[in-house]
Write a protein that holds these residues in place. Structure first.
Motif, PDB file in Angstrom:
ATOM      1  N   ARG A   5      -6.047 -19.870  14.804  1.00  0.00           N
ATOM      2  CA  ARG A   5      -5.675 -18.512  14.415  1.00  0.00           C
ATOM      3  C   ARG A   5      -5.276 -18.547  12.944  1.00  0.00           C
ATOM      4  NH1 ARG A   5      -0.684 -14.974  16.844  1.00  0.00           N
ATOM      5  NH2 ARG A   5      -1.090 -13.139  15.605  1.00  0.00           N
ATOM      6  N   VAL A   6      -5.839 -17.625  12.162  1.00  0.00           N
ATOM      7  CA  VAL A   6      -5.547 -17.548  10.735  1.00  0.00           C
ATOM      8  C   VAL A   6      -4.950 -16.186  10.445  1.00  0.00           C
ATOM      9  CG1 VAL A   6      -6.554 -17.583   8.427  1.00  0.00           C
ATOM     10  CG2 VAL A   6      -7.445 -19.102  10.175  1.00  0.00           C
ATOM     11  N   ALA A   7      -3.838 -16.174   9.714  1.00  0.00           N
ATOM     12  CA  ALA A   7      -3.185 -14.918   9.351  1.00  0.00           C
ATOM     13  C   ALA A   7      -3.021 -14.865   7.835  1.00  0.00           C
ATOM     14  CB  ALA A   7      -1.824 -14.808  10.038  1.00  0.00           C
ATOM     15  N   LEU A   8      -3.594 -13.843   7.230  1.00  0.00           N
ATOM     16  CA  LEU A   8      -3.479 -13.652   5.792  1.00  0.00           C
ATOM     17  C   LEU A   8      -2.855 -12.287   5.520  1.00  0.00           C
ATOM     18  CD1 LEU A   8      -6.995 -14.944   4.697  1.00  0.00           C
ATOM     19  CD2 LEU A   8      -4.810 -16.104   4.385  1.00  0.00           C
ATOM     20  N   PRO A   9      -1.979 -12.202   4.533  1.00  0.00           N
ATOM     21  CA  PRO A   9      -1.385 -10.905   4.203  1.00  0.00           C
ATOM     22  C   PRO A   9      -2.417  -9.984   3.556  1.00  0.00           C
ATOM     23  CG  PRO A   9      -0.704 -12.552   2.608  1.00  0.00           C
ATOM     24  CD  PRO A   9      -1.490 -13.273   3.667  1.00  0.00           C
ATOM     25  N   ALA A  10      -2.266  -8.698   3.803  1.00  0.00           N
ATOM     26  CA  ALA A  10      -3.173  -7.711   3.204  1.00  0.00           C
ATOM     27  C   ALA A  10      -2.453  -6.374   3.117  1.00  0.00           C
ATOM     28  CB  ALA A  10      -4.433  -7.567   4.044  1.00  0.00           C
ATOM     29  N   PHE A  11      -2.748  -5.646   2.066  1.00  0.00           N
ATOM     30  CA  PHE A  11      -2.274  -4.271   1.951  1.00  0.00           C
ATOM     31  C   PHE A  11      -3.356  -3.367   2.509  1.00  0.00           C
ATOM     32  CE2 PHE A  11       0.645  -5.428  -1.601  1.00  0.00           C
ATOM     33  CZ  PHE A  11       1.771  -4.793  -1.108  1.00  0.00           C
ATOM     34  N   PRO A  12      -2.993  -2.448   3.405  1.00  0.00           N
ATOM     35  CA  PRO A  12      -4.010  -1.482   3.814  1.00  0.00           C
ATOM     36  C   PRO A  12      -4.383  -0.623   2.610  1.00  0.00           C
ATOM     37  CG  PRO A  12      -1.862  -0.926   4.761  1.00  0.00           C
ATOM     38  CD  PRO A  12      -1.706  -2.224   4.037  1.00  0.00           C
ATOM     39  N   PRO A  13      -5.621  -0.146   2.559  1.00  0.00           N
ATOM     40  CA  PRO A  13      -5.998   0.670   1.400  1.00  0.00           C
ATOM     41  C   PRO A  13      -5.146   1.934   1.328  1.00  0.00           C
ATOM     42  CG  PRO A  13      -7.725   0.683   3.079  1.00  0.00           C
ATOM     43  CD  PRO A  13      -6.683  -0.283   3.530  1.00  0.00           C
ATOM     44  N   PRO A  14      -4.853   2.401   0.117  1.00  0.00           N
ATOM     45  CA  PRO A  14      -4.042   3.616   0.000  1.00  0.00           C
ATOM     46  C   PRO A  14      -4.763   4.808   0.620  1.00  0.00           C
ATOM     47  CG  PRO A  14      -4.846   2.907  -2.162  1.00  0.00           C
ATOM     48  CD  PRO A  14      -5.273   1.885  -1.171  1.00  0.00           C
ATOM     49  N   VAL A  15      -3.995   5.643   1.265  1.00  0.00           N
ATOM     50  CA  VAL A  15      -4.558   6.845   1.887  1.00  0.00           C
ATOM     51  C   VAL A  15      -4.539   7.961   0.846  1.00  0.00           C
ATOM     52  CG1 VAL A  15      -4.294   8.519   3.748  1.00  0.00           C
ATOM     53  CG2 VAL A  15      -3.717   6.114   4.142  1.00  0.00           C
ATOM     54  N   PRO A  16      -5.721   8.509   0.495  1.00  0.00           N
ATOM     55  CA  PRO A  16      -5.751   9.583  -0.499  1.00  0.00           C
ATOM     56  C   PRO A  16      -4.896  10.764  -0.047  1.00  0.00           C
ATOM     57  CG  PRO A  16      -7.973   8.812  -0.008  1.00  0.00           C
ATOM     58  CD  PRO A  16      -7.047   8.166   0.991  1.00  0.00           C
ATOM     59  N   GLY A  17      -4.116  11.289  -0.971  1.00  0.00           N
ATOM     60  CA  GLY A  17      -3.295  12.460  -0.674  1.00  0.00           C
ATOM     61  C   GLY A  17      -1.954  12.139  -0.053  1.00  0.00           C
TER      62      GLY A  17
END
Length: 153
Positions: A5-17
Motif C-alpha cells: 500500500r502506497v500513500a502520497l499526499p495530494a491537494f485536491p484541485p481547487p473548486v472554481p467559485g
C-alpha cells in the motif's frame, strides 16, 4: 503474494467559485474593501510540488523496508501478519492541511476615536454575499490601531 500500500499526499484541485473573494468593512458612512495579503493555497501547493521528489523517494524506501521485514518474518511463518500490519499502517501525512486557510485578506478603515460598530460583509469570488457579521463596540483611541480577525469557511 505481497500486499503493498502506497500513500502520497495530494491537494485536491481547487473548486472554481469556492472560497472568499473579498470583504468590505463599514461603519459610520465609511467603507473599505480588503485586498489579498497572501494566497496560502498556492504556497502550499508549490511547497508540496517542490518536496514531492523527496516524498516519493522516502515512500519507496519505506515500502522496500516493509517488504524486507515481511520477508524476514515470512521465514518464521508470520509474514502474512507482518504484511497486513505494514499495509495497514501506511498513511499520508496531511495533519496540517485541514485547517490551512485558502487566503489571507487584509483591510484598513481609518475612523475617528470612539466606539464603533463595524459591519463586515464577506463575498465569494463571483461576488455573491457569503456572510455578514458585526463587531460591536470596537473602541478606538486617538492614534490607536485595532486589529480584528474573522475566519470564513
Amino acid at each position: 503474494e505481497y500486499l503493498l500500500r502506497v500513500a502520497l499526499p495530494a491537494f485536491p484541485p481547487p473548486v472554481p467559485g469556492e472560497g472568499v473573494g473579498w470583504a468590505t468593512m463599514s461603519t459610520g458612512g465609511l467603507e473599505s474593501r480588503t485586498e489579498l495579503a497572501e494566497n496560502l493555497d498556492a504556497i502550499a501547493r508549490r511547497g508540496l510540488d517542490d518536496r514531492m521528489g523527496g516524498i516519493i523517494f522516502k515512500t519507496i524506501l519505506r515500502g522496500l523496508t516493509k517488504y524486507a521485514l515481511t520477508r524476514a518474518a515470512d521465514e518464521k511463518d508470520a509474514g502474512w501478519l507482518a504484511n497486513l500490519f505494514t499495509a495497514a499502517t501506511e498513511k499520508a501525512d496531511t495533519r496540517g492541511w485541514i485547517t490551512l486557510p485558502q487566503t489571507i485578506q487584509i483591510g484598513r478603515l481609518v475612523v475617528d476615536p470612539g466606539v464603533h460598530d463595524l459591519e463586515v460583509r464577506c463575498y465569494g469570488p463571483s461576488g455573491e454575499l457569503l456572510e455578514t457579521l458585526v463587531f460591536e463596540g470596537v473602541e478606538v483611541g486617538a492614534g490607536q490601531v485595532q486589529i480584528l480577525s474573522h475566519r470564513v469557511f
